[in-house]
Design a protein around this motif. Structure first.
Motif, PDB file in Angstrom:
ATOM      1  N   ILE A 160       0.862  -1.182   0.000  1.00  0.00           N
ATOM      2  CA  ILE A 160       0.000   0.000   0.000  1.00  0.00           C
ATOM      3  C   ILE A 160       0.901   1.235   0.000  1.00  0.00           C
ATOM      4  N   ILE A 161       0.442   2.268  -0.672  1.00  0.00           N
ATOM      5  CA  ILE A 161       1.166   3.532  -0.713  1.00  0.00           C
ATOM      6  C   ILE A 161       0.249   4.617  -0.182  1.00  0.00           C
ATOM      7  N   CYS A 162       0.751   5.359   0.798  1.00  0.00           N
ATOM      8  CA  CYS A 162       0.035   6.510   1.352  1.00  0.00           C
ATOM      9  C   CYS A 162       0.729   7.781   0.875  1.00  0.00           C
ATOM     10  N   ARG A 163       0.063   8.916   1.043  1.00  0.00           N
ATOM     11  CA  ARG A 163       0.679  10.183   0.652  1.00  0.00           C
ATOM     12  C   ARG A 163       2.002  10.394   1.362  1.00  0.00           C
ATOM     13  N   TYR A 164       2.079   9.950   2.604  1.00  0.00           N
ATOM     14  CA  TYR A 164       3.325  10.056   3.363  1.00  0.00           C
ATOM     15  C   TYR A 164       4.471   9.352   2.637  1.00  0.00           C
ATOM     16  N   ASP A 165       4.193   8.185   2.056  1.00  0.00           N
ATOM     17  CA  ASP A 165       5.229   7.435   1.334  1.00  0.00           C
ATOM     18  C   ASP A 165       5.738   8.220   0.127  1.00  0.00           C
ATOM     19  N   ILE A 166       4.834   8.919  -0.544  1.00  0.00           N
ATOM     20  CA  ILE A 166       5.225   9.741  -1.702  1.00  0.00           C
ATOM     21  C   ILE A 166       6.146  10.867  -1.240  1.00  0.00           C
ATOM     22  N   ILE A 167       5.735  11.550  -0.184  1.00  0.00           N
ATOM     23  CA  ILE A 167       6.539  12.670   0.330  1.00  0.00           C
ATOM     24  C   ILE A 167       7.910  12.173   0.786  1.00  0.00           C
ATOM     25  N   LYS A 168       7.921  11.059   1.495  1.00  0.00           N
ATOM     26  CA  LYS A 168       9.170  10.490   1.994  1.00  0.00           C
ATOM     27  C   LYS A 168      10.117  10.163   0.834  1.00  0.00           C
ATOM     28  N   SER A 169       9.563   9.611  -0.255  1.00  0.00           N
ATOM     29  CA  SER A 169      10.399   9.251  -1.399  1.00  0.00           C
ATOM     30  C   SER A 169      10.968  10.479  -2.105  1.00  0.00           C
TER      31      SER A 169
END
Length: 149
Positions: free
Chosen positions: A137-146
């Motif tokens: 699963i990908i959350c918005r947090y994961d996008i920002i972190k990347s």
């Protein structure tokens, strides 16, 4: 970068018959905003977010109506009323889950995933394999972190 590079792989999911109270407990205990709903084969069939649980508690708007010759004519959508009733009386995951789930694949570019989330206004997206089985699963947090790591 690909979806598989930033996704969370140990995904907490529930089955269709999971009780709403148990799902709420899972969200609170794990400090997460939603969970995918999977069938017995591990395929994503829905998703439940904290918004779905909050919406369950909203007041129901009874549609306006008039009576003519002892019949009832609704002036507003009765379908929305029925949907509201279904959600506030929900008992299991299948009663409240969103079934039109946006999904991405492990090989999708992160940019594609981010665009999908922004365009659709969603906070999390399940990552599935070619058979629709949950892989992450990908959350918005994961996008920002990347973006900033």
């Amino acid at each position: 970068m690909k979806a598989k590079d930033i996704m969370t792989v140990n995904v907490i999911s529930v089955k269709r018959d999971a009780l709403i109270k148990d799902i709420a407990h899972i969200l609170v205990e794990n400090r997460i905003g939603g969970v995918p709903v999977v069938d017995d084969g591990g395929r994503v069939v829905g998703i439940i977010s904290e918004t779905d649980l909050v919406r369950k508690e909203k007041n129901v708007h009874i549609p306006s109506y008039i009576t003519v010759l002892q019949g009832v004519i609704y002036l507003e959508s009765f379908k929305k009323f029925e949907e509201d009733i279904r959600k506030i009386t929900a008992y299991k995951a299948e009663d409240i889950m969103s079934v039109d789930v946006e999904k991405v694949h492990e090989e999708d570019d992160v940019e594609t995933v981010a665009s999908l989330m922004i365009e659709r206004g969603i906070n999390r997206v399940p990552v599935v394999d070619s058979e629709g089985k949950l892989k992450g699963i990908i959350c918005r947090y994961d996008i920002i972190k990347s973006m900033f790591s």
